[in-house]
Design a protein around this motif. Structure first.
Motif, mmCIF file in Angstrom:
data_model
loop_
_atom_site.group_PDB
_atom_site.id
_atom_site.type_symbol
_atom_site.label_atom_id
_atom_site.label_comp_id
_atom_site.label_asym_id
_atom_site.label_seq_id
_atom_site.Cartn_x
_atom_site.Cartn_y
_atom_site.Cartn_z
ATOM 1 N N GLN A 153 0.985 -1.201 -0.147
ATOM 2 C CA GLN A 153 0.186 0.112 -0.027
ATOM 3 C C GLN A 153 0.882 1.239 -0.005
ATOM 4 O O GLN A 153 0.294 2.335 -0.689
ATOM 5 C CB GLN A 153 -0.848 0.066 1.159
ATOM 6 N N SER A 154 2.065 1.123 0.606
ATOM 7 C CA SER A 154 2.898 2.481 0.511
ATOM 8 C C SER A 154 3.173 2.746 -0.849
ATOM 9 O O SER A 154 3.634 4.001 -1.171
ATOM 10 C CB SER A 154 4.212 2.123 1.429
ATOM 11 N N GLU A 155 3.796 1.783 -1.540
ATOM 12 C CA GLU A 155 3.952 1.845 -2.998
ATOM 13 C C GLU A 155 2.941 2.411 -3.687
ATOM 14 O O GLU A 155 3.060 3.106 -4.759
ATOM 15 C CB GLU A 155 4.708 0.661 -3.446
ATOM 16 N N ARG A 181 2.633 5.961 -3.109
ATOM 17 C CA ARG A 181 3.721 7.006 -3.902
ATOM 18 C C ARG A 181 3.382 7.012 -5.493
ATOM 19 O O ARG A 181 3.774 8.068 -5.988
ATOM 20 C CB ARG A 181 5.184 6.153 -3.714
#
Length: 211
Positions: free
Chosen positions: A196-198, A201
């Protein structure tokens, strides 16, 4: 007289839009709807010219609603009024069958123009949206990863980027947790991210979030 139905899940927003519409010469509010099911009821029960539709309502997704309304009443004109300024939302709404797209931020200044143009059979879209639609129609045009997402996958994508959990999304979209998890896996594979972080981004990099 141009008859309009206002569909938005926030009563204050509906009241504000109603006041604007009723203050315009030759326009009248024929009805209101607070969710997707009420939208379809109004479409079936009332005679009106333009549906002013918010994309983010409980019951059914905005893109799904546009297609359902279009299938029920092909000649009914739809103006999408959304809080999302992203180009991708506008392009998807028009491709789904909407006649125009307006952000809520710009609505007070442009609403009359948009409603009159759409009611007369025209379209109300920005130059940028028109350009994206034209580019997409050209032979051999490249499709970006986010454009390859289905409307439902794109909706799940946006909610994930906004910080919603799979359980939150399931409740909001009236889907099972398993279905949302499948959409999440598919969209992450299409976009080429592993978590989810990617995903966040990627959304920031491509201007696909209000964050």
């Amino acid at each position: 007289m141009i008859r309009i139905v206002i569909a938005d899940d926030h009563a204050i927003v509906r009241e504000g839009l109603k006041r604007i519409v009723c203050s315009i010469d030759g326009m009248d509010v024929a009805g209101e709807a607070a969710d997707g099911n009420e939208v379809m009821q109004r479409v079936r029960e009332l005679a009106f010219d333009v549906l002013m539709l918010d994309l983010s309502m409980p019951g059914r997704s905005g893109m799904e609603l546009i297609k359902l309304v279009h299938a029920e009443k092909p000649k009914l004109r739809i103006l999408v009024l959304s809080m999302h300024q992203e180009l991708q939302y506008a392009v998807r709404a028009i491709k789904s069958g909407a006649s125009g797209y307006l952000t809520k931020e710009s609505a007070p200044a442009q609403l009359e123009q948009a409603l009159r143009k759409i009611a007369a059979g025209g379209a109300f879209i920005s130059t940028e949206v028109a350009e994206q639609l034209a580019l997409g129609a050209m032979p051999g045009s490249e499709v970006s990863p986010q454009e390859s997402l289905s409307n439902r996958e794109f909706e799940v994508f946006r909610l994930l980027v906004d910080g919603a959990t799979v359980t939150d999304i399931a409740g909001r979209l009236n889907l099972s947790v398993k279905t949302v998890s499948t959409h999440k896996a598919n969209l992450m594979q299409k976009i080429g991210v592993g978590n989810q972080s990617e995903l966040i981004r990627y959304a920031l990099r491509h201007g696909l979030t209000d964050l």
